[in-house]
Design a protein around this motif. Structure first.
Motif, mmCIF file in Angstrom:
data_model
loop_
_atom_site.group_PDB
_atom_site.id
_atom_site.type_symbol
_atom_site.label_atom_id
_atom_site.label_comp_id
_atom_site.label_asym_id
_atom_site.label_seq_id
_atom_site.Cartn_x
_atom_site.Cartn_y
_atom_site.Cartn_z
ATOM 1 N N ASP A 19 0.787 -1.171 0.059
ATOM 2 C CA ASP A 19 -0.072 -0.019 0.072
ATOM 3 C C ASP A 19 0.867 1.215 0.043
ATOM 4 O O ASP A 19 0.540 2.260 -0.725
ATOM 5 C CB ASP A 19 -1.078 0.017 1.265
ATOM 6 C CG ASP A 19 -2.041 -1.052 1.086
ATOM 7 O OD1 ASP A 19 -2.373 -1.710 -0.024
ATOM 8 O OD2 ASP A 19 -2.681 -1.330 1.989
ATOM 9 N N GLU A 20 2.000 1.266 0.917
ATOM 10 C CA GLU A 20 2.620 2.538 0.865
ATOM 11 C C GLU A 20 3.484 2.649 -0.392
ATOM 12 O O GLU A 20 3.583 3.705 -0.948
ATOM 13 C CB GLU A 20 3.704 2.427 1.775
ATOM 14 C CG GLU A 20 4.609 3.342 2.126
ATOM 15 C CD GLU A 20 4.211 5.006 2.695
ATOM 16 O OE1 GLU A 20 4.641 5.682 2.877
ATOM 17 O OE2 GLU A 20 2.608 4.746 2.710
ATOM 18 N N PHE A 21 4.033 1.499 -0.986
ATOM 19 C CA PHE A 21 4.751 1.415 -2.031
ATOM 20 C C PHE A 21 3.882 2.020 -3.150
ATOM 21 O O PHE A 21 4.280 3.011 -4.163
ATOM 22 C CB PHE A 21 5.380 0.129 -2.503
ATOM 23 C CG PHE A 21 6.213 0.068 -3.708
ATOM 24 C CD1 PHE A 21 7.484 0.215 -3.513
ATOM 25 C CD2 PHE A 21 5.501 -0.004 -5.057
ATOM 26 C CE1 PHE A 21 8.210 -0.031 -4.848
ATOM 27 C CE2 PHE A 21 6.504 -0.345 -6.229
ATOM 28 C CZ PHE A 21 7.811 -0.302 -6.065
ATOM 29 N N ALA A 38 6.674 2.361 -12.957
ATOM 30 C CA ALA A 38 6.643 1.540 -11.775
ATOM 31 C C ALA A 38 5.544 0.666 -11.595
ATOM 32 O O ALA A 38 4.300 1.171 -12.053
ATOM 33 C CB ALA A 38 7.262 2.349 -10.616
ATOM 34 N N PRO A 39 5.640 -0.150 -10.946
ATOM 35 C CA PRO A 39 4.405 -1.010 -10.456
ATOM 36 C C PRO A 39 3.152 -0.046 -9.900
ATOM 37 O O PRO A 39 3.565 0.478 -9.015
ATOM 38 C CB PRO A 39 4.747 -2.151 -9.452
ATOM 39 C CG PRO A 39 6.170 -1.999 -9.798
ATOM 40 C CD PRO A 39 6.557 -1.071 -10.244
ATOM 41 N N GLU A 40 2.233 0.241 -10.454
ATOM 42 C CA GLU A 40 0.998 1.004 -10.128
ATOM 43 C C GLU A 40 -0.061 0.257 -9.406
ATOM 44 O O GLU A 40 -1.007 0.940 -8.736
ATOM 45 C CB GLU A 40 0.487 1.859 -11.001
ATOM 46 C CG GLU A 40 1.617 2.833 -11.410
ATOM 47 C CD GLU A 40 0.871 4.088 -12.481
ATOM 48 O OE1 GLU A 40 0.070 3.657 -13.149
ATOM 49 O OE2 GLU A 40 1.629 4.824 -12.482
ATOM 50 N N THR A 41 -0.311 -1.125 -9.528
ATOM 51 C CA THR A 41 -1.378 -1.815 -9.053
ATOM 52 C C THR A 41 -0.853 -2.873 -8.239
ATOM 53 O O THR A 41 0.104 -3.323 -8.163
ATOM 54 C CB THR A 41 -2.359 -2.440 -10.307
ATOM 55 O OG1 THR A 41 -1.577 -3.535 -10.814
ATOM 56 C CG2 THR A 41 -2.777 -1.421 -11.283
ATOM 57 N N ALA A 42 -1.760 -3.235 -7.453
ATOM 58 C CA ALA A 42 -1.508 -4.605 -6.716
ATOM 59 C C ALA A 42 -1.071 -5.738 -7.134
ATOM 60 O O ALA A 42 -0.021 -6.290 -6.789
ATOM 61 C CB ALA A 42 -3.057 -5.037 -5.699
ATOM 62 N N ARG A 43 -1.611 -5.972 -8.344
ATOM 63 C CA ARG A 43 -1.178 -7.112 -9.360
ATOM 64 C C ARG A 43 0.279 -6.957 -9.701
ATOM 65 O O ARG A 43 1.080 -7.654 -9.734
ATOM 66 C CB ARG A 43 -1.999 -7.411 -10.294
ATOM 67 C CG ARG A 43 -1.738 -8.519 -11.298
ATOM 68 C CD ARG A 43 -2.297 -8.673 -12.467
ATOM 69 N NE ARG A 43 -3.594 -9.579 -12.019
ATOM 70 C CZ ARG A 43 -4.671 -9.992 -12.844
ATOM 71 N NH1 ARG A 43 -4.531 -9.668 -13.935
ATOM 72 N NH2 ARG A 43 -5.354 -10.828 -12.302
ATOM 73 N N GLU A 44 0.488 -5.834 -10.240
ATOM 74 C CA GLU A 44 1.767 -5.262 -10.774
ATOM 75 C C GLU A 44 2.947 -5.458 -9.418
ATOM 76 O O GLU A 44 3.942 -5.973 -9.639
ATOM 77 C CB GLU A 44 1.857 -4.087 -11.224
ATOM 78 C CG GLU A 44 1.168 -3.994 -12.752
ATOM 79 C CD GLU A 44 1.123 -2.612 -13.178
ATOM 80 O OE1 GLU A 44 0.611 -2.652 -14.411
ATOM 81 O OE2 GLU A 44 1.232 -1.590 -12.270
ATOM 82 N N PHE A 45 2.371 -5.015 -8.410
ATOM 83 C CA PHE A 45 3.321 -5.067 -7.164
ATOM 84 C C PHE A 45 3.701 -6.439 -6.484
ATOM 85 O O PHE A 45 4.644 -6.832 -6.411
ATOM 86 C CB PHE A 45 2.737 -4.440 -5.809
ATOM 87 C CG PHE A 45 3.734 -4.233 -4.939
ATOM 88 C CD1 PHE A 45 5.017 -3.588 -4.613
ATOM 89 C CD2 PHE A 45 3.422 -5.054 -3.783
ATOM 90 C CE1 PHE A 45 5.841 -3.421 -3.670
ATOM 91 C CE2 PHE A 45 4.244 -5.211 -2.502
ATOM 92 C CZ PHE A 45 5.396 -4.387 -2.634
ATOM 93 N N ALA A 46 2.437 -7.513 -6.880
ATOM 94 C CA ALA A 46 2.930 -8.817 -6.386
ATOM 95 C C ALA A 46 3.847 -9.545 -7.399
ATOM 96 O O ALA A 46 4.793 -10.121 -6.990
ATOM 97 C CB ALA A 46 1.502 -9.424 -6.679
#
Length: 175
Positions: A19-21, A38-46
């Motif tokens: 969430d912070e990222f 950069a990753p902008e969604t929860a799926r991209e961050f995962a």
């Protein structure tokens, strides 16, 4: 903690940073574009976390020591062993900490970790020609300009020109 400096430290990203990222990436969009997506969604961050745990990748969050705030990230990709002992370096700051010098200190911590702990011989950063701040960051750290590569990397759906900047362990040790 992976490495610690005077004002910053490095640590690996973890799922609980999501969430912070993502909030910081969204707040930094104007700073990042067109250089990085950069990753902008929860799926991209995962997916980013999965990549960070591959044998050929290492990811580092640069954190401010005084309050543990995330200042930016450095990512090693395509770590090659054997005859190469090298990797590619990517990075971006988060807007709230941009200009504080934390990424410069973080880069020194990354170099120390890469050359002393990971025993790499060379790091290469590929930077779009108009990204002056990024080029200044690596040049101050001892990277040297090695050449121009037209349409080298696909960023934001477009093939973009890049300059190749590199540093070897000997370059770093001699500073």
């Amino acid at each position: 903690m992976i490495e610690q400096g005077r004002r910053a430290y490095l640590r690996a990203p973890r799922p609980s940073d999501r969430d912070e990222f993502l909030r910081l990436v969204r707040a930094s969009r104007e700073l990042h574009r067109p250089w990085i997506y950069a990753p902008e969604t929860a799926r991209e961050f995962a997916a980013h976390i999965v990549r960070c745990n591959r044998e050929t990748e290492r990811c580092f969050l640069v954190c401010r020591r005084s309050d543990d705030a995330l200042a930016g990230t450095y990512n090693l990709s395509q770590i090659a062993r054997g005859f190469f002992e090298s990797a590619y370096l990517g990075y971006y700051a988060f807007a709230p900490a941009a200009g504080e010098g934390l990424m410069a200190e973080g880069l020194q911590l990354v170099l120390r970790h890469c050359f002393r702990k990971l025993k790499l011989h060379r790091l290469e950063a590929n930077i779009q020609p108009d990204n002056e701040r990024s080029k200044q960051l690596v040049e101050r750290a001892g990277f040297r300009y090695e050449g121009f590569s037209p349409r080298y990397l696909k960023i934001g759906g477009r093939w973009r020109d890049h300059e190749r900047w590199a540093i070897t362990r000997e370059d770093w040790e001699g500073r």
